[in-house]
Design a protein around this motif. Structure first.
Motif, PDB file in Angstrom:
ATOM      1  N   ARG A  89       1.348  -1.085  -0.051  1.00  0.00           N
ATOM      2  CA  ARG A  89       0.567  -0.116  -0.373  1.00  0.00           C
ATOM      3  C   ARG A  89       1.162   1.275   0.062  1.00  0.00           C
ATOM      4  N   ASP A  90       2.140   1.477   0.968  1.00  0.00           N
ATOM      5  CA  ASP A  90       3.102   1.814   0.697  1.00  0.00           C
ATOM      6  C   ASP A  90       3.522   2.702  -0.788  1.00  0.00           C
ATOM      7  N   MET A  91       4.125   1.070  -1.757  1.00  0.00           N
ATOM      8  CA  MET A  91       4.561   1.433  -2.649  1.00  0.00           C
ATOM      9  C   MET A  91       3.182   2.320  -3.913  1.00  0.00           C
ATOM     10  N   VAL A  92       2.470   1.031  -4.056  1.00  0.00           N
ATOM     11  CA  VAL A  92       2.012   1.586  -5.102  1.00  0.00           C
ATOM     12  C   VAL A  92       0.390   1.326  -4.334  1.00  0.00           C
ATOM     13  N   PRO A  93       0.138   2.928  -3.658  1.00  0.00           N
ATOM     14  CA  PRO A  93      -1.111   3.362  -3.053  1.00  0.00           C
ATOM     15  C   PRO A  93      -2.748   2.655  -3.952  1.00  0.00           C
ATOM     16  N   THR A  94      -3.438   2.873  -3.719  1.00  0.00           N
ATOM     17  CA  THR A  94      -4.217   2.169  -4.515  1.00  0.00           C
ATOM     18  C   THR A  94      -6.342   2.669  -3.757  1.00  0.00           C
ATOM     19  N   ALA A  95      -7.097   3.606  -5.026  1.00  0.00           N
ATOM     20  CA  ALA A  95      -8.526   3.403  -4.278  1.00  0.00           C
ATOM     21  C   ALA A  95      -9.570   2.717  -4.381  1.00  0.00           C
ATOM     22  N   LEU A  96      -9.998   2.075  -3.518  1.00  0.00           N
ATOM     23  CA  LEU A  96     -11.148   1.373  -3.393  1.00  0.00           C
ATOM     24  C   LEU A  96     -12.225   1.781  -3.625  1.00  0.00           C
ATOM     25  N   PRO A  97     -13.306   0.855  -4.137  1.00  0.00           N
ATOM     26  CA  PRO A  97     -13.202  -0.317  -4.639  1.00  0.00           C
ATOM     27  C   PRO A  97     -11.890  -0.456  -6.197  1.00  0.00           C
ATOM     28  N   TYR A  98     -11.680  -1.026  -5.957  1.00  0.00           N
ATOM     29  CA  TYR A  98      -9.786  -1.910  -6.491  1.00  0.00           C
ATOM     30  C   TYR A  98     -10.157  -3.281  -7.578  1.00  0.00           C
ATOM     31  N   ARG A  99      -9.958  -2.950  -8.775  1.00  0.00           N
ATOM     32  CA  ARG A  99     -10.517  -4.431 -10.414  1.00  0.00           C
ATOM     33  C   ARG A  99      -9.017  -4.596  -9.647  1.00  0.00           C
ATOM     34  N   THR A 100      -9.410  -5.744 -10.213  1.00  0.00           N
ATOM     35  CA  THR A 100      -7.964  -6.750 -11.026  1.00  0.00           C
ATOM     36  C   THR A 100      -7.986  -6.716 -11.833  1.00  0.00           C
ATOM     37  N   GLY A 101      -6.051  -7.286 -12.537  1.00  0.00           N
ATOM     38  CA  GLY A 101      -5.790  -7.398 -13.430  1.00  0.00           C
ATOM     39  C   GLY A 101      -5.471  -6.649 -13.902  1.00  0.00           C
ATOM     40  N   PHE A 102      -4.008  -6.442 -15.060  1.00  0.00           N
ATOM     41  CA  PHE A 102      -3.206  -5.900 -15.541  1.00  0.00           C
ATOM     42  C   PHE A 102      -2.759  -6.724 -16.989  1.00  0.00           C
ATOM     43  N   ASP A 103      -3.037  -8.335 -17.234  1.00  0.00           N
ATOM     44  CA  ASP A 103      -3.047  -8.490 -18.965  1.00  0.00           C
ATOM     45  C   ASP A 103      -4.196  -9.214 -18.802  1.00  0.00           C
ATOM     46  N   ALA A 104      -4.351  -9.276 -20.462  1.00  0.00           N
ATOM     47  CA  ALA A 104      -5.725 -10.077 -20.260  1.00  0.00           C
ATOM     48  C   ALA A 104      -5.727 -10.572 -21.980  1.00  0.00           C
ATOM     49  N   ALA A 105      -6.230 -11.471 -22.672  1.00  0.00           N
ATOM     50  CA  ALA A 105      -6.022 -11.542 -24.282  1.00  0.00           C
ATOM     51  C   ALA A 105      -7.866 -11.273 -24.653  1.00  0.00           C
ATOM     52  N   GLY A 106      -8.844 -11.527 -25.448  1.00  0.00           N
ATOM     53  CA  GLY A 106      -9.587 -10.992 -26.183  1.00  0.00           C
ATOM     54  C   GLY A 106     -10.176 -10.994 -27.482  1.00  0.00           C
TER      55      GLY A 106
ATOM     56  N   GLU B 147      -5.200   2.019 -13.844  1.00  0.00           N
ATOM     57  CA  GLU B 147      -6.352   1.435 -14.254  1.00  0.00           C
ATOM     58  C   GLU B 147      -6.740   0.076 -13.686  1.00  0.00           C
ATOM     59  N   ARG B 148      -6.046  -0.658 -14.536  1.00  0.00           N
ATOM     60  CA  ARG B 148      -5.886  -2.339 -14.150  1.00  0.00           C
ATOM     61  C   ARG B 148      -7.288  -2.727 -14.647  1.00  0.00           C
ATOM     62  N   GLY B 149      -7.965  -3.345 -13.902  1.00  0.00           N
ATOM     63  CA  GLY B 149      -9.302  -3.848 -14.175  1.00  0.00           C
ATOM     64  C   GLY B 149      -9.842  -4.538 -15.345  1.00  0.00           C
ATOM     65  N   ALA B 150      -8.348  -6.001 -15.415  1.00  0.00           N
ATOM     66  CA  ALA B 150      -8.490  -6.610 -16.697  1.00  0.00           C
ATOM     67  C   ALA B 150      -9.421  -7.699 -16.222  1.00  0.00           C
TER      68      ALA B 150
ATOM     69  N   ALA C  42     -12.700  -5.373 -21.196  1.00  0.00           N
ATOM     70  CA  ALA C  42     -10.875  -4.481 -20.726  1.00  0.00           C
ATOM     71  C   ALA C  42     -10.812  -3.744 -21.536  1.00  0.00           C
ATOM     72  N   VAL C  43     -10.124  -2.310 -21.554  1.00  0.00           N
ATOM     73  CA  VAL C  43      -9.342  -1.397 -21.971  1.00  0.00           C
ATOM     74  C   VAL C  43      -8.363  -1.613 -22.022  1.00  0.00           C
ATOM     75  N   LEU C  44      -7.267  -1.446 -23.057  1.00  0.00           N
ATOM     76  CA  LEU C  44      -6.318  -2.252 -23.655  1.00  0.00           C
ATOM     77  C   LEU C  44      -5.197  -0.699 -23.518  1.00  0.00           C
ATOM     78  N   ALA C  45      -3.985  -1.181 -23.360  1.00  0.00           N
ATOM     79  CA  ALA C  45      -3.126   0.455 -23.296  1.00  0.00           C
ATOM     80  C   ALA C  45      -2.129  -0.036 -24.352  1.00  0.00           C
ATOM     81  N   ALA C  46      -1.814  -1.913 -24.415  1.00  0.00           N
ATOM     82  CA  ALA C  46      -0.741  -1.919 -24.812  1.00  0.00           C
ATOM     83  C   ALA C  46      -1.251  -3.242 -25.760  1.00  0.00           C
ATOM     84  N   TRP C  47      -1.055  -3.891 -26.984  1.00  0.00           N
ATOM     85  CA  TRP C  47      -1.503  -5.063 -27.396  1.00  0.00           C
ATOM     86  C   TRP C  47      -0.253  -5.650 -28.775  1.00  0.00           C
ATOM     87  N   ALA C  48      -1.322  -7.086 -28.842  1.00  0.00           N
ATOM     88  CA  ALA C  48      -0.297  -7.667 -30.534  1.00  0.00           C
ATOM     89  C   ALA C  48      -1.158  -8.035 -31.173  1.00  0.00           C
ATOM     90  N   PRO C  49      -1.247  -8.861 -32.105  1.00  0.00           N
ATOM     91  CA  PRO C  49      -1.604  -9.491 -32.144  1.00  0.00           C
ATOM     92  C   PRO C  49      -1.340 -11.600 -31.837  1.00  0.00           C
TER      93      PRO C  49
END
Length: 317
Positions: A52-69, A95-98, A103-110
């Motif tokens: 929590r000191d290194m990565v402060p978060t606002a609650l509620p927090y949606r989890t997930g960083f990587d995804a495929a779809g 933002e996370r939330g994957a 999910a909204v992706l900020a970087a992607w590839a095929p």
């Protein structure tokens, strides 16, 4: 839509699936109908409150960083991708939330055809992290790299990407995973007391760099490397600085290319197309330890915290 989140720090049981408003793709972003998404050890620590000191978060927090779809929205200014394309990638770290139906992706590839949805869903975070650390350590052909914790979600990808760069890789893992590490191209070594001697036997000329994915052994790893500047850890070890070791965690960058976040490194999103090329050549696979439905996110976090998972843990459905 359904999304995994928590309202308070605590054990895996604080996770639940909520009905929330679906996000939309803003400028420079795409949205995907998620087929699979990843669970990372770092995010289990965020959920527990340990970071929590290194990565402060606002609650509620949606989890997930990587995804495929499958792409279903394309934001303003985005080119090279269309609705209906199959992709893998990562959300904005802020933002996370994957771990959700969309999910909204900020970087992607095929998505490589050789990867299943489960493999693709767990790939982006490990690829980005591996690329970021290997770049910082300047790992290349003719060098010897030690990967501490080589059988985990990031370690398995780091081994393969380092081998693809022409490096000789030694990977630590429990003995039951030694054959698995050999299949990825690494020389296995058992972690724990006496590691320096076991590494010396495998690499009499020494190692050029150490990639620590596990934590808990920084003094030994610095001694093996001979210089703390040749060790990078991704384990949330708050003693890293006292050992002179860089603790790498990714963050978005501003318009000057500077990482936004205390001690953070710029995200190495250029690793995604590299991973696609390697996958097409049959040189990069994403070992999946287990796949859970969204409703069992707590069980997925429990498995991650056990530190016995071989490869990536993902959520599906």
């Amino acid at each position: 839509m359904r999304a995994v989140q928590f309202n308070e720090y605590g054990p895996p049981s604080v996770l639940y699936v909520a009905e929330v408003e679906a996000p939309h793709a803003g400028p420079g972003r795409i949205r995907v109908a998620v087929r699979a998404s990843g669970i990372s050890p770092g995010e289990t620590l965020i959920r527990s409150g340990a970071m929590r000191d290194m990565v402060p978060t606002a609650l509620p927090y949606r989890t997930g960083f990587d995804a495929a779809g499958v792409v279903d929205e394309v934001g303003e200014g985005v080119t090279g991708v269309e609705i209906g394309d199959e992709v893998f990638g990562m959300a904005d770290p802020a933002e996370r939330g994957a771990n959700a139906e969309y999910a909204v992706l900020a970087a992607w590839a095929p998505k490589p055809a050789a990867w299943t949805w489960e493999e693709a869903g767990g790939a982006a975070g490990g690829v980005e992290t591996s690329t970021r650390v290997l770049d910082r350590l300047a790992v290349g052909a003719g060098q010897t790299l030690l990967v501490q914790g080589a059988a985990g979600g990031v370690g398995t990808i780091a081994v393969q990407m380092a081998v693809a760069r022409g490096a000789t890789v030694i990977g630590t893992a429990s003995e039951r995973n030694h054959g698995f590490l050999r299949s990825l191209g690494a020389e296995p070594a058992t972690y724990g007391a006496g590691l320096a001697g076991r590494v010396r036997a495998l690499a009499p000329g020494g190692v050029d760099a150490v990639f620590d994915c596990a934590g808990g052994a920084l003094p030994d790893l610095v001694a093996i490397a001979g210089d703390p500047a040749r060790v990078v850890t991704i384990a949330p070890d708050l003693t890293a600085a006292s050992h002179g070791v860089h603790l790498s965690h990714g963050a978005p960058v501003d318009e000057t290319g500077t990482a936004l976040g205390v001690g953070a490194d710029p995200l190495a999103v250029h690793g995604l197309p590299i991973a696609v090329a390697l996958a097409r050549e049959g040189r990069l696979r994403v070992p999946v330890a287990a796949a859970f439905p969204l409703a069992e996110a707590a069980a997925a976090h429990e498995l991650s915290e056990s530190r016995h998972a071989r490869g990536k843990i993902v959520l599906v459905g």
